[in-house]
Design an enzyme around this catalytic site. Structure first.
Site, mmCIF file in Angstrom:
data_model
loop_
_atom_site.group_PDB
_atom_site.id
_atom_site.type_symbol
_atom_site.label_atom_id
_atom_site.label_comp_id
_atom_site.label_asym_id
_atom_site.label_seq_id
_atom_site.Cartn_x
_atom_site.Cartn_y
_atom_site.Cartn_z
ATOM 1 C CD GLU A 263 40.001 38.808 35.231
ATOM 2 O OE1 GLU A 263 39.411 38.020 35.053
ATOM 3 O OE2 GLU A 263 39.966 40.042 35.102
ATOM 4 C CD GLU A 313 34.165 40.214 43.247
ATOM 5 O OE1 GLU A 313 34.092 41.598 43.258
ATOM 6 O OE2 GLU A 313 34.718 39.507 42.645
ATOM 7 C CE LYS A 316 32.810 39.385 39.006
ATOM 8 N NZ LYS A 316 33.025 40.744 38.115
ATOM 9 C CD GLU A 322 30.925 36.887 35.136
ATOM 10 O OE1 GLU A 322 31.947 37.151 35.890
ATOM 11 O OE2 GLU A 322 30.926 36.890 33.948
#
Length: 340
Positions: A263, A313, A316, A322
């Site tokens: 990541e 998203e 999250k 996030e």
């Protein structure tokens, strides 16, 4: 970093997926994208695979063995990292038959996949799960894959950069809180030939150390050397963080183990320095850096990395940032211009 890649096809030879492909190319610079699903209104898995293909994204990481995604990926030749969910590690660690069943259900049952790595958990401990389960789960998964004739699929685990300490990079070690489980994992990886999967975020290093770190060093935009470490010169923080992992592996007696960046990304809003301009700059420069194929000062050559993440998203959290690491919005529109 809670977590759920994109070279052109010419970067490496394409193998036709006629079954379970488990070839592991060497000396290949490769960049993919992590596919998380913690958001509302996301496209179907088949649409997502088409997005990867149309954008010439050649690698994907999924955070659990999502049957819809695995079905959609069949025949696509997209290189794949499949995570074992943290909550499933305990059963795989304690019972080899559970690992056999996991491989049967999530690997053997899906034909036409190009599975490269299986990650036994993501940031275990920080994101749930018991770090003591990582190594036995890896061992049982390796045994199950070997028994199934799939030993070419490499088993590892994905860890946060917080498992390392030390500056400059040559002084990198596994941190006092992580060394007890990371050293045996590193030594085991040295016996299997699998890389360590590392989540590398210059963003968080910058935010936590703004007095010491210039944002240009974090964004790949420094005009020259920023950190000199013996005969090594660092112009960007990404390379320094990756080489800190390499030094930690060496300090643990596992210097032969490679690092795959499982990541890396930059948020476009929701926190300090989280802007669309910074996110676009970081991710585009990361893609360029990987494509050039120079590697890091400590390990020149090809490097493999996965951008986090495909979509913004909204489910999250808890931190607002996030929700904003996506390259694309749920409606498939780009969050900002990006070229793979």
């Amino acid at each position: 970093m809670a977590a759920e890649h994109v070279a052109s096809a010419y970067m490496f030879s394409v193998a036709l997926a006629l079954g379970l492909l488990a070839t592991i190319p060497t000396a290949v610079q490769s960049i993919g994208v992590c596919y998380g699903v913690n958001g509302d209104g996301l496209p179907s898995a088949s649409d997502v695979v088409q997005m990867y293909q149309s954008n010439r994204i050649t690698g994907m990481r999924i955070y659990f063995p999502d049957a819809d995604a695995l079905q959609a990926l069949s025949g696509s030749n997209i290189e794949l990292i499949i995570d074992v969910a943290n909550e499933d590690l305990a059963s795989l660690a304690s019972d080899r038959s559970a690992a056999t069943a996991w491989v049967q259900t999530n690997v053997q049952a899906h034909q036409g996949l190009n599975i490269k790595y299986i990650a036994a958990g993501n940031e275990v401990g920080d994101q749930g799960g018991d770090t003591g389960n990582i190594l036995p789960a890896m061992q049982n998964l390796d045994a199950a894959l070997a028994a199934a004739g799939l030993g070419g699929i490499k088993v590892s685990t994905s860890v946060s950069q917080r498992v390392t300490d030390g500056f400059p990079p040559s002084q990198g070690t596994f941190s006092s809180g992580a060394a007890s489980y990371m050293a045996p994992i590193a030594q085991y990886l040295a016996t299997t030939g699998a890389p360590l999967l590392a989540n590398v975020y210059p963003y968080f290093s910058y935010v936590d150390n703004q007095a010491q770190i210039d944002i240009n060093y974090a964004l790949f935009t420094s005009p020259g050397t920023v950190v000199t470490d013996g005969d090594k010169e660092y112009q960007n923080l990404f390379d320094a963080l990756v080489d800190t992992f390499y030094s930690a592996l060496e300090s643990a007696g596992a210097g032969s183990v490679g690092v795959v960046v499982s990541e890396s990304g930059w948020p476009s809003e929701g926190g300090t320095a989280a802007t669309t301009d910074n996110a676009q700059t970081y991710n585009q420069n990361l893609i360029k850096h990987i494509h050039v194929g120079q590697g890091t000062p400590k390990r020149p050559g090809a490097i493999e990395a996965y951008v986090f993440a495909m979509f913004n998203e909204n489910r999250k959290g808890p931190a607002e940032i996030e929700k904003h690491f996506g390259l694309f919005n749920p409606d498939k529109s780009p969050a900002y211009p990006i070229s793979f």
